[in-house]
Design an enzyme around this catalytic site. Structure first.
Site, mmCIF file in Angstrom:
data_model
loop_
_atom_site.group_PDB
_atom_site.id
_atom_site.type_symbol
_atom_site.label_atom_id
_atom_site.label_comp_id
_atom_site.label_asym_id
_atom_site.label_seq_id
_atom_site.Cartn_x
_atom_site.Cartn_y
_atom_site.Cartn_z
ATOM 1 N N THR A 1 22.095 -30.324 -86.507
ATOM 2 C CA THR A 1 23.017 -31.386 -86.101
ATOM 3 C C THR A 1 23.147 -31.484 -84.593
ATOM 4 O OG1 THR A 1 24.282 -31.255 -88.159
ATOM 5 C CG2 THR A 1 25.420 -32.176 -86.246
ATOM 6 N N THR B 1 24.032 -25.800 -88.695
ATOM 7 C CA THR B 1 25.116 -24.909 -89.124
ATOM 8 C C THR B 1 25.078 -24.590 -90.613
ATOM 9 O OG1 THR B 1 26.632 -26.777 -89.469
ATOM 10 C CG2 THR B 1 26.650 -25.715 -87.296
ATOM 11 N N ASP B 2 24.373 -25.396 -91.421
ATOM 12 C CA ASP B 2 24.408 -25.166 -92.868
ATOM 13 C C ASP B 2 23.925 -23.770 -93.241
ATOM 14 O OD1 ASP B 2 25.483 -27.606 -93.384
ATOM 15 O OD2 ASP B 2 23.670 -28.519 -94.197
#
Length: 379
Positions: free
Chosen positions: A51, A130-131
């Site tokens: 992201t 970040t996942d």
């Protein structure tokens, strides 16, 4: 490499990964180096996408965006001249995609890229999505051989929206890496001004900027503008400068054959045996069970696990709660995952099975790597 500043090179490699700290480790944290006053540190920033490198449909498309679009050199360039005052920064584009899209073979290559960067630089920053940042971080914590700072960062909002958290997170990650304050900490995660340890950190919210937590262990410290506050340190700091600081998982010494297949089976009320049976039939060498409470399984799953153990599958028992500890159950073929989340237990079991099938040794690694080494090998 994309050179950002002249002078000694600081390579911060951005790879977007926790531990209880006993008194000795806290004392070690207080002895960590103060910010440098000599030559500029060399920091390498390694970009993997996510992201933070995303491009939104509009300046207010906070959730509608394409991740992994901007090169890491662009992100760092946008922070000049500010980062030039912190370090001599270089960049490297390792990849540019969603963190979910990376495979374990690519994880191996990332470890090699970080180790290579640390041979000639003082620190590495890795930018990632970040996942699965907690998995990226823990993998690097287990496999990187250098004790120099490795800092992962990312963002919950793409780079191109108003109020993006990406620029501040990247700037603070470079500041933290260049300071040398996390030397011997292993890999840490820097997001939302918070410093988190790789073993403990987890994503606990899908969208909020304060999505990451270290549970009851708490954060390691914070970055408050020009101040870096370290409140505690990972237990492995106690081995700083000693051979024992490094984990057993030197990827240069693990055969180049594919890593063992390890899967995760989730337990719930009335869970059937199908998942465990399917994983065993598909050739899984190990299975992590995300059990209820302190590792509990439904009767059907427990029976399927016992059958799989007879066929040589090794299990790690973890909790689906996201907090607490699953200790050694003293059951043949099953090791306790301690305080590791199921997804991190999978990584440790994968690396362990690449080295050995000795259950005592594997349990010892689960109980001691990154924690206070007070537990003796089982039985």
């Amino acid at each position: 490499m994309h050179r950002i500043a002249r002078g000694s090179a600081v390579l911060i490699t951005l790879v977007a990964v926790g531990l209880g700290t006993p008194a000795a480790a806290l004392a070690a944290a207080e002895r960590t180096p103060e910010p440098r006053h000599g030559p500029e540190p060399q920091v390498a920033v390694i970009g993997t996408g996510g992201t933070i490198a995303g491009v939104s449909k509009s300046r207010v498309s906070f959730q509608n965006y394409a991740s992994g679009q901007l090169p890491v050199s662009r992100l760092v360039d946008d922070l000049r001249p500010e980062v030039n005052r912190l370090a001599d920064v270089t960049t490297r584009q390792f990849g540019n995609k969603d963190s979910n899209d990376y495979s374990l073979p690519e994880y191996r290559k990332l470890t090699a890229a970080v180790d290579d960067a640390l041979r000639t630089n003082d620190a590495v920053v890795v930018t990632t999505g970040t996942d699965t940042m907690e998995e990226f971080a823990y993998w690097l914590d287990l496999t990187v051989r250098s004790d120099k700072p490795v800092v992962l960062t990312g963002a919950l909002r793409p780079w191109t929206v108003i109020g993006s958290d990406g620029p501040a997170n990247l700037y603070n990650a470079i500041r933290l890496a260049a300071s040398g304050r996390t030397t011997c900490f292993g890999t840490v995660v820097m997001l939302n001004d918070q410093i988190q340890a790789a073993r403990e950190v987890r994503k606990a919210d899908a969208l909020r900027l304060n999505a990451f937590t270290s549970g009851s262990s708490g954060e390691l410290g914070v970055v408050d503008q020009n101040h870096i506050r370290i409140d505690r340190a990972p237990a492995r700091v106690q081995e700083c400068g000693k051979p024992g600081w490094k984990t057993p998982f030197d990827l240069d010494r693990i055969a180049r054959r594919p890593l063992p297949k390890v899967e995760i089976a989730y337990s719930y009320q009335g869970a059937g045996p199908e998942a465990i049976k399917a994983f065993a039939d598909a050739g899984a060498a190990g299975v992590v069970t995300a059990g209820t409470g302190a590792g509990g399984l439904s009767p059907a799953m427990a029976e399927a696990r016992a059958d799989a153990v007879k066929n040589g599958v090794v299990f790690a028992s973890s909790s689906r709660t996201g907090s607490g500890t699953v200790y050694d159950p003293h059951v043949r073929g099953v090791v306790g995952a301690e305080d590791l989340t199921p997804q991190k237990a999978r990584l440790l079991l994968t690396l362990s099975l690449a080295r050995t099938h000795n259950e005592d040794r594997i349990q010892h690694w689960f109980a001691t790597l990154g924690t206070e080494p007070l537990v003796s090998p089982r039985r």
